[in-house]
Write a protein that holds these residues in place. Structure first.
Motif, PDB file in Angstrom:
ATOM      1  N   ILE A   1       0.823  -1.208   0.000  1.00 13.66           N
ATOM      2  CA  ILE A   1       0.000   0.000   0.000  1.00 13.66           C
ATOM      3  C   ILE A   1       0.853   1.253   0.000  1.00 13.66           C
ATOM      4  CG2 ILE A   1      -0.203   0.086   2.512  1.00 13.66           C
ATOM      5  CD1 ILE A   1      -2.985   0.939   0.027  1.00 13.66           C
ATOM      6  N   THR A   2       2.046   1.174   0.600  1.00 11.53           N
ATOM      7  CA  THR A   2       2.917   2.360   0.645  1.00 11.53           C
ATOM      8  C   THR A   2       3.518   2.682  -0.719  1.00 11.53           C
ATOM      9  OG1 THR A   2       4.818   0.988   1.290  1.00 11.53           O
ATOM     10  CG2 THR A   2       3.495   1.947   3.061  1.00 11.53           C
ATOM     11  N   ASP A   3       3.385   1.756  -1.699  1.00 15.67           N
ATOM     12  CA  ASP A   3       3.883   2.039  -3.039  1.00 15.67           C
ATOM     13  C   ASP A   3       3.076   3.134  -3.732  1.00 15.67           C
ATOM     14  OD1 ASP A   3       5.836   0.077  -2.868  1.00 15.67           O
ATOM     15  OD2 ASP A   3       4.570  -1.472  -3.745  1.00 15.67           O
ATOM     16  N   VAL A   4       1.850   3.352  -3.274  1.00 14.66           N
ATOM     17  CA  VAL A   4       0.974   4.289  -3.996  1.00 14.66           C
ATOM     18  C   VAL A   4       0.347   5.355  -3.108  1.00 14.66           C
ATOM     19  CG1 VAL A   4       0.414   2.665  -5.852  1.00 14.66           C
ATOM     20  CG2 VAL A   4      -0.963   2.667  -3.767  1.00 14.66           C
ATOM     21  N   THR A   5       0.420   5.218  -1.798  1.00 17.67           N
ATOM     22  CA  THR A   5      -0.214   6.209  -0.934  1.00 17.67           C
ATOM     23  C   THR A   5       0.715   7.384  -0.663  1.00 17.67           C
ATOM     24  OG1 THR A   5       0.501   4.908   0.982  1.00 17.67           O
ATOM     25  CG2 THR A   5      -1.754   4.585   0.204  1.00 17.67           C
ATOM     26  N   GLY A   6       0.096   8.499  -0.235  1.00 16.82           N
ATOM     27  CA  GLY A   6       0.868   9.697   0.054  1.00 16.82           C
ATOM     28  C   GLY A   6       1.330  10.371  -1.217  1.00 16.82           C
ATOM     29  N   ARG A   7       2.101  11.424  -1.051  1.00 15.82           N
ATOM     30  CA  ARG A   7       2.632  12.133  -2.215  1.00 15.82           C
ATOM     31  C   ARG A   7       3.720  11.289  -2.863  1.00 15.82           C
ATOM     32  NH1 ARG A   7       6.792  15.603  -3.667  1.00 15.82           N
ATOM     33  NH2 ARG A   7       6.218  17.171  -5.227  1.00 15.82           N
ATOM     34  N   ARG A   8       3.613  11.129  -4.169  1.00 13.10           N
ATOM     35  CA  ARG A   8       4.570  10.300  -4.892  1.00 13.10           C
ATOM     36  C   ARG A   8       5.256  11.127  -5.965  1.00 13.10           C
ATOM     37  NH1 ARG A   8       5.607   6.125  -2.202  1.00 13.10           N
ATOM     38  NH2 ARG A   8       6.347   5.085  -4.081  1.00 13.10           N
ATOM     39  N   VAL A   9       6.524  10.876  -6.204  1.00  8.14           N
ATOM     40  CA  VAL A   9       7.260  11.493  -7.301  1.00  8.14           C
ATOM     41  C   VAL A   9       7.795  10.358  -8.167  1.00  8.14           C
ATOM     42  CG1 VAL A   9       9.204  12.927  -7.982  1.00  8.14           C
ATOM     43  CG2 VAL A   9       7.880  13.523  -5.952  1.00  8.14           C
ATOM     44  N   ILE A  10       7.462  10.396  -9.453  1.00  7.29           N
ATOM     45  CA  ILE A  10       7.825   9.327 -10.377  1.00  7.29           C
ATOM     46  C   ILE A  10       8.710   9.909 -11.466  1.00  7.29           C
ATOM     47  CG2 ILE A  10       6.954   7.586 -11.989  1.00  7.29           C
ATOM     48  CD1 ILE A  10       4.346   7.606 -10.366  1.00  7.29           C
ATOM     49  N   GLU A  11       9.821   9.262 -11.691  1.00  4.35           N
ATOM     50  CA  GLU A  11      10.747   9.708 -12.727  1.00  4.35           C
ATOM     51  C   GLU A  11      10.372   9.050 -14.046  1.00  4.35           C
ATOM     52  OE1 GLU A  11      13.827  11.958 -14.163  1.00  4.35           O
ATOM     53  OE2 GLU A  11      13.246  11.852 -12.059  1.00  4.35           O
ATOM     54  N   THR A  12      10.145   9.856 -15.080  1.00  2.96           N
ATOM     55  CA  THR A  12       9.846   9.334 -16.410  1.00  2.96           C
ATOM     56  C   THR A  12      10.975   9.679 -17.361  1.00  2.96           C
ATOM     57  OG1 THR A  12       8.677  11.319 -17.177  1.00  2.96           O
ATOM     58  CG2 THR A  12       7.380   9.686 -15.984  1.00  2.96           C
ATOM     59  N   ALA A  13      11.193   8.822 -18.328  1.00  2.43           N
ATOM     60  CA  ALA A  13      12.276   9.042 -19.279  1.00  2.43           C
ATOM     61  C   ALA A  13      11.955  10.161 -20.250  1.00  2.43           C
ATOM     62  CB  ALA A  13      12.557   7.742 -20.040  1.00  2.43           C
ATOM     63  N   THR A  14      10.670  10.436 -20.482  1.00  5.24           N
ATOM     64  CA  THR A  14      10.286  11.395 -21.523  1.00  5.24           C
ATOM     65  C   THR A  14       9.849  12.745 -20.988  1.00  5.24           C
ATOM     66  OG1 THR A  14       8.060  10.448 -21.514  1.00  5.24           O
ATOM     67  CG2 THR A  14       9.600   9.622 -23.171  1.00  5.24           C
ATOM     68  N   HIS A  15       9.495  12.837 -19.702  1.00  3.93           N
ATOM     69  CA  HIS A  15       8.941  14.100 -19.194  1.00  3.93           C
ATOM     70  C   HIS A  15       9.472  14.454 -17.805  1.00  3.93           C
ATOM     71  CE1 HIS A  15       6.116  17.249 -20.170  1.00  3.93           C
ATOM     72  NE2 HIS A  15       5.452  17.120 -19.051  1.00  3.93           N
ATOM     73  N   GLY A  16      10.594  13.827 -17.402  1.00  6.84           N
ATOM     74  CA  GLY A  16      11.194  14.167 -16.113  1.00  6.84           C
ATOM     75  C   GLY A  16      10.392  13.651 -14.934  1.00  6.84           C
ATOM     76  N   ARG A  17      10.519  14.347 -13.808  1.00 10.16           N
ATOM     77  CA  ARG A  17       9.874  13.925 -12.562  1.00 10.16           C
ATOM     78  C   ARG A  17       8.452  14.471 -12.510  1.00 10.16           C
ATOM     79  NH1 ARG A  17      14.094  12.363  -8.853  1.00 10.16           N
ATOM     80  NH2 ARG A  17      12.832  12.769  -7.022  1.00 10.16           N
ATOM     81  N   LEU A  18       7.497  13.585 -12.241  1.00 11.38           N
ATOM     82  CA  LEU A  18       6.085  13.955 -12.156  1.00 11.38           C
ATOM     83  C   LEU A  18       5.572  13.606 -10.767  1.00 11.38           C
ATOM     84  CD1 LEU A  18       4.872  12.627 -15.625  1.00 11.38           C
ATOM     85  CD2 LEU A  18       5.423  14.976 -15.001  1.00 11.38           C
TER      86      LEU A  18
END
Length: 842
Positions: free
Chosen positions: A440-457
């Motif tokens: 559950i902690t993989d998706v809860t709270g504020r998340r920052v995801i690094e993408t190869a095409t658009h940087g950190r989202l």
């Protein structure tokens, strides 16, 4: 001119009495956002920058801001007197906490200069005694600054010296962000020179030998470079030979090397320190004793110059001997070096008497691939985005290399067991998290995801909560949920009379980004569908760990049909894909397709009955009666002409509204009447296809239509360029004039990067009558129409690009076979972003 070099990531502490010019110096050499002033912080907490009573609270704020910046990897400058050792001690501790280097720049100007400057400022009325005391404290502490922990100390003693200074930001030694590879990362060698030479041969490196036949360099014919993860020495039969080859490769620029814990101990021994000669060190010292003094000196210099870890390829690759947690990537401190050399232990020992190592890789969530060694394993194993390459060659295992960015493994077996391991290789060191287990902690709270095409989202906590509700209650099993399609932005509002949308705005938008080769695709009167097809019934269980034939799901991850109908549909699509030769051509056991499922009523039957049909029926029932009554009133002489005219228009609008939504409905019985219109191949095993032009994807779709015309329907298309806009406009008018929904305009090349970032993957251009379904029967009434022209599309376009980038990222991770949580965090984020407050009619 004096140049002061400061690390690009560091905590710079300005030291000097009041009036020494610290603030002026800071403004001249650093960004305003990089400087944190104690005076400014006093103002924040008390509205008076000179209120000494607020000093304690002000410094609490200062330290908080500095800590936040350092955690984010930002250079930070502290503008305060900092003449007291205890004040500096707190700042050095702050730098150590965030693993950055503290640097002191001391403005030790004459007391007379400080007093003269203070006299010119009305807010500095505290007298000469304060300045004298501050300078006295500064002078007493000058010699101890390095002992306090400052890694750089720069003292400026005159006004001229201060004026002549330039600041140069220097890269940390571990910063090789500009080196993009390709690389071959080699695991722990431990003196096994023969196996190293064999592995270099397997990797297509040509070895250079000196006059005595010793290997002293190796060169790739394809401009690749080696990265050694350390532990070159000890235990094996030829530590000098390994060192001679590795040192030569590093010196010639053909390799990089980080130190291991065995190099650390060897360096201490070579320097005559009292080191316990266990774990193979005695063998290394004995072998090195047969070498010349010059060679041993070269070894000492080489090991002493090794950097704890390297960060390559824009932050996408980190190499460290014992691994490295994300917060330490690109940082420099004794703590970072210790982690890189030895890892982190729990303080316990196992049954073999070896330290139990903290399983940091199981909790790793960083964007960088971390490649390391240190702990021998029977086979390299991906844990999250990390891999250990120590496969125990010296213990009779193998010497392994990882090819980057290909993620391919190349290994050679040891000729023999050179050293008996204290712990058998087959014994796992720690239980690993199952790759398909979600937390559950993989998706809860504020998340920052690094993408190869658009940087950190980023995904906000409240967005994650909304997505969790939908995902947990309605979505299919996440093991089959590899991708969610992004939202699509409409074109800018058209100035054409009577039209909200027109193809010209799509063409102009892409032309403004330098994209002139476009494809116009028919917008189907159905529902967006993602289709996962497997080649046979065993694939789903073997590849995805889930029984079934695949999935057919909506934009929100819901299954279109119940299990029996889903299996029937997938079986039909499997036969179509097999007949079309797709599994063989793409060398895959599964395919992920982007498609439309028709009719719309197959998914949205309740919506059609309860909303659109209800509105249409109510309007068609009431408005004719109202028209009749108004006609009677008008005949009797009442002035209701304007109202009658408006009601007649509304009656006509209601008929148009009903006709519009009826085109999206036709009877289905089970799968009879259901059609699938694929238009893009999203992914297959080991591959994604967003780099293929749309002509290729539509060609694949055409082959599926030919193989299964009763189940698969074609997507009509027209390719246009800057000279054929008129053809595209005419085709759109033809489609919408015949009752069609409209078209989607896309870059013909598919994924396109422009000077401003990603181009929109598609812009939808909907027809006038379809928009009647979206905006209501009377949207074409002049007052309504003018109001609707004021559509704000900026947020929608931003959302479309972010979701597009997340979708591409999830496909890449799925194709590479990364752990489920890595794929799922991107899929989940797309659904989370859908909760953003954007007009759903756009």
């Amino acid at each position: 001119m004096t140049t002061i070099g400061v690390p690009a990531l560091s905590l710079i502490v300005l030291v000097g009495a009041s009036g020494s010019g610290k603030s002026t110096f800071a403004r001249k050499h650093f960004l305003g956002t990089e400087v944190i002033s104690s005076d400014f912080c006093r103002g924040l907490v008390s509205d008076d920058e000179n209120d000494q009573a607020a000093t304690k609270d002000a410094f609490a704020v200062l330290h908080f801001i500095a800590a936040t910046r350092l955690a984010a990897g930002r250079l930070t400058v502290i503008d305060a007197t900092n003449v007291q050792p205890e004040a500096r001690r707190e700042l050095v501790a702050l730098a150590r906490e965030h693993d950055v280097l503290p640097v002191a720049i001391v403005l030790d100007l004459p007391e007379k200069v400080c007093l003269e400057r203070n006299a010119q400022r009305p807010d500095r009325d505290f007298g000469a005694r304060v300045v004298g005391r501050q300078r006295s404290q500064l002078r007493r502490g000058l010699r101890s600054l390095r002992r306090e922990g400052f890694r750089g100390v720069h003292v400026l003693e005159t006004v001229e010296a201060v004026e002549a200074v330039t600041i140069e930001r220097t890269r940390l030694f571990n910063d090789l962000l500009d080196q993009t590879g390709p690389f071959d990362v080699i695991g722990d060698i431990h003196g096994c020179r023969a196996e190293l030479e064999q592995l270099l041969g397997e990797l297509n490196y040509t070895i250079t030998r000196d006059s005595s036949g010793c290997a002293v360099d190796a060169t790739s014919s394809t401009d690749r470079k080696i990265v050694f993860v350390g532990d070159l020495v000890d235990r094996g039969p030829d530590t000098p030979g390994v060192l001679r080859l590795v040192m030569g490769m590093v010196a010639s620029g053909n390799a990089y090397c980080v130190p291991g814990n065995h190099e650390d101990k060897l360096l201490k021994a070579l320097r005559g320190k009292n080191v316990k000669t266990s774990h193979g060190l005695a063998e290394s010292l004995e072998q090195l004793a047969g070498e010349s003094d010059e060679f041993r000196a070269q070894v000492e210099t080489f090991i002493d110059g090794l950097v704890s870890h390297y960060v390559f390829d824009g932050g996408n690759l980190v190499v460290s001997h014992a691994g490295l947690v994300e917060r330490m990537h690109g940082r420099a401190s004794g703590r970072v070096r210790a982690f890189c050399l030895y890892g982190e232990t729990t303080g316990e020992t196992d049954e073999f008497g070896l330290p139990v190592r903290y399983p940091w890789a199981q909790d790793y969530r960083g964007r960088a691939m971390v490649v390391y060694g240190h702990t021998p394993t029977p086979e390299p194993e991906w844990i999250n985005n990390t891999i250990c390459l120590d496969t125990g060659v010296v213990f009779g295992g193998a010497l392994t290399a990882l090819r980057y960015p290909e993620r391919e493994l190349v290994a050679v077996q040891a000729a023999e067991q050179y050293y008996a391991p204290a712990k058998p290789l087959h014994v796992p060191s720690a239980p690993a998290r199952e790759p398909d287990v979600l937390d559950i902690t993989d998706v809860t709270g504020r998340r920052v995801i690094e993408t190869a095409t658009h940087g950190r989202l980023s995904v906000r906590a409240e967005q994650a909560g909304a997505a969790l509700e939908v995902m947990s209650r309605f979505a299919i099993d996440p093991r089959f949920l590899l991708y969610l399609p992004p939202t699509m932005s409409p074109v800018a509002t058209s100035p054409e009379p009577g039209l909200l949308e027109h193809p010209r705005q799509a063409f102009e938008a892409y032309q403004g980004q330098g994209v002139t080769e476009l494809v116009c695709e028919e917008k189907h009167m159905g529902s967006r569908a993602v289709v996962l097809i497997t080649r046979d019934d065993d694939v789903a269980e073997k590849r995805f760990g889930l029984a079934g034939r695949g999935a057919v799901h909506t934009r929100t991850g819901r299954s279109f049909f119940k299990p029996d109908l889903t299996d029937e549909l997938l079986l039909g699509l499997r036969e179509v894909a097999t007949e079309a030769g797709l599994f063989d051509e793409l060398d895959t056991s599964w395919l992920l397709l982007d498609a439309e499922l028709l009719p719309w009523s197959a998914k949205a039957g309740d919506l059609l009955r309860n909303q659109y049909a209800a509105v249409g029926a109510a309007a068609r029932s009431s408005l004719p009666v109202a028209t009749s009554a108004l006609e009677t009133a008008m005949a009797s002489g009442l002035d209701v002409g304007e109202l009658l005219e408006r009601t007649q228009r509304r009656t006509a609008n209601a008929e148009l509204f009903s006709a519009a939504y009826r085109r999206y409905c036709w009877p289905t019985d089970g799968l009879d009447g259901v059609r699938v219109a694929p238009f893009q191949v999203l992914a297959a095993e080991g591959a994604t296809y967003h780099d293929r032009p749309h002509a290729w994807h539509l060609g694949i779709a055409d082959r599926m239509v030919a193989a299964g015309p009763g189940l698969v329907t074609a997507t009509r298309r027209l390719f246009v360029d800057a000279d054929s806009w008129a053809d595209g406009i005419a085709w759109w008018e033809e489609l919408t004039g015949a009752g069609g929904e409209g078209m989607v305009v896309k870059p013909a090349a598919n994924l396109v990067r422009t000077g401003k970032g990603l181009a929109q993957p598609g812009l939808k251009v909907r027809g006038q009558e379809y928009l009647r379904i979206i905006y209501g029967p009377d949207y074409t009434e002049p007052a309504n129409f003018e109001r609707l022209r004021n559509r704000n599309l900026g947020h929608k376009r931003s959302l479309a690009l972010r979701e597009y980038a997340l979708g591409l990222e999830s496909l890449e991770r799925a194709a590479r076979g990364e752990p489920l949580w890595r794929v799922h965090e991107c899929v989940f984020a797309v659904l989370a972003l859908e909760s953003e407050p954007v007009d759903p009619r756009l």
